[in-house]
Design an enzyme around this catalytic site. Sequence first.
Site, short mmCIF file in Angstrom:
data_model
loop_
_atom_site.label_atom_id
_atom_site.label_comp_id
_atom_site.label_asym_id
_atom_site.label_seq_id
_atom_site.Cartn_x
_atom_site.Cartn_y
_atom_site.Cartn_z
N ASP A 1 12.76 -26.48 28.97
CA ASP A 1 13.86 -26.10 30.28
C ASP A 1 15.23 -25.62 29.78
OD1 ASP A 1 11.92 -28.47 31.03
OD2 ASP A 1 12.17 -27.33 32.84
N ASN B 1 3.33 -29.77 34.91
CA ASN B 1 3.87 -29.27 36.30
C ASN B 1 3.22 -29.46 37.82
OD1 ASN B 1 6.34 -28.97 34.76
ND2 ASN B 1 6.17 -26.59 34.77
N HIS C 1 6.69 -22.83 26.99
CA HIS C 1 6.05 -22.58 28.23
C HIS C 1 7.45 -22.06 29.17
CE1 HIS C 1 2.95 -25.87 27.27
NE2 HIS C 1 4.01 -26.66 26.86
N GLU D 1 -2.59 -29.37 34.10
CA GLU D 1 -1.25 -28.95 33.38
C GLU D 1 -0.11 -29.98 33.95
OE1 GLU D 1 2.72 -27.43 33.34
OE2 GLU D 1 1.62 -27.57 34.93
C1 BDR Z 1 5.32 -28.01 31.42
O1 BDR Z 1 5.61 -29.23 31.52
C2 BDR Z 1 6.90 -29.78 30.96
O2 BDR Z 1 6.73 -30.73 30.28
C3 BDR Z 1 7.43 -28.40 30.28
O3 BDR Z 1 8.90 -28.41 30.52
C4 BDR Z 1 7.09 -27.48 30.90
O4 BDR Z 1 7.68 -27.02 32.22
C5 BDR Z 1 4.34 -27.51 30.53
O5 BDR Z 1 3.07 -28.07 30.90
CA CA Z 2 9.77 -27.90 32.65
#
Ligand code: BDR
Ligand code: CA
Length: 302
Positions: free
Chosen positions: A16, A167, A237, A165
């Site tokens: 980020d 998020n 990412h 995933e």
């Molecule tokens: C996402 O998960 C977080 O750990 C990273 O910042 C990214 O946004 C990837 O799966």
């Molecule tokens: Ca993130």
Amino acid sequence: MDKRPLMLDVDTGVDDAAAIALAIGLNPHLVAISTVAGNVPIDASTENTRRVLSLLGREDVPVYRGASRPLTATYHDAAHVHGSNGLGGVELPPATTTEGDCTGPEAIVRMAERYAGELTLITVGPLTNLAIALSLRPGITLQIARLVIMGGAYFHPGNITPFSEFNLYVDPDAAGQVFNAEWDDITAIGLDVTHQTALTRNMWEAIPEDATGAAGLVRAISERTCAERARSGFFLHDPLAVAVALDSSLITGQRHAVTMDLQGDTRGQSNVTGVGNVLVATEVRADVFVRRFCEALNLPYV
Ligand code: BDR
Ligand code: CA
């Protein structure tokens, strides 16, 4: 490069932080950042964001503290990946300005109204703030010109469970509400494409030890991953979502409806069903992106 007003929703986090640096490098018209609990709890997410902006000389960008927990789920952080404080254990100097004067979801509504028809919103954390903003003002779907979401694993395994995933796993209920809304222009950047992008250990080693600014920041916060944990690098990412928001030619994809699994072992799994309004990225011009990332952050491209 698209120079329309940009807003980020973040859970700062190593990648980020790199995404914030990239957004500033590619489009200085960054109008606001909202924070959410994700990689780290909300206090650290907000503090890290403010410190990163301060280090990059952009304390003028207001930071709005958002949701401290998912809509219904039990909150799980990702300190095992990003270090105990989210920035690989690096203690950045404190920011000098105060936090924004409203909550993260309210800031999303405010920016959608202020920049109606122009705003690009990029979410790189759990979708809690955006779901709350939609609940406050469903009409923001008509005002936000472009929404880019880093989240999901569509034709690819997950990274927090075999199916999910991170998020979308943290707040699948919020993700379901966001994908259900009627956006004009929505793109999902999932692991299908982000796992094709990385800041490699070779690239990290090529950053001079005395680097300052964005390059110095990336060098410092990646040290834990590249040196201490001896990983071969880390996936870009969140920076990829920023880059795609500003130049959609970096990816190609398929238009689908996206639904979320909310029960059982597959909770947090993102599914594509039929034709819908979400552009799900399936291919990325990874070399072009990584070169652009390096140029914008003043990193050696090796
Ligand atoms: C996402 O998960 C977080 O750990 C990273 O910042 C990214 O946004 C990837 O799966
Ligand atoms: Ca993130």
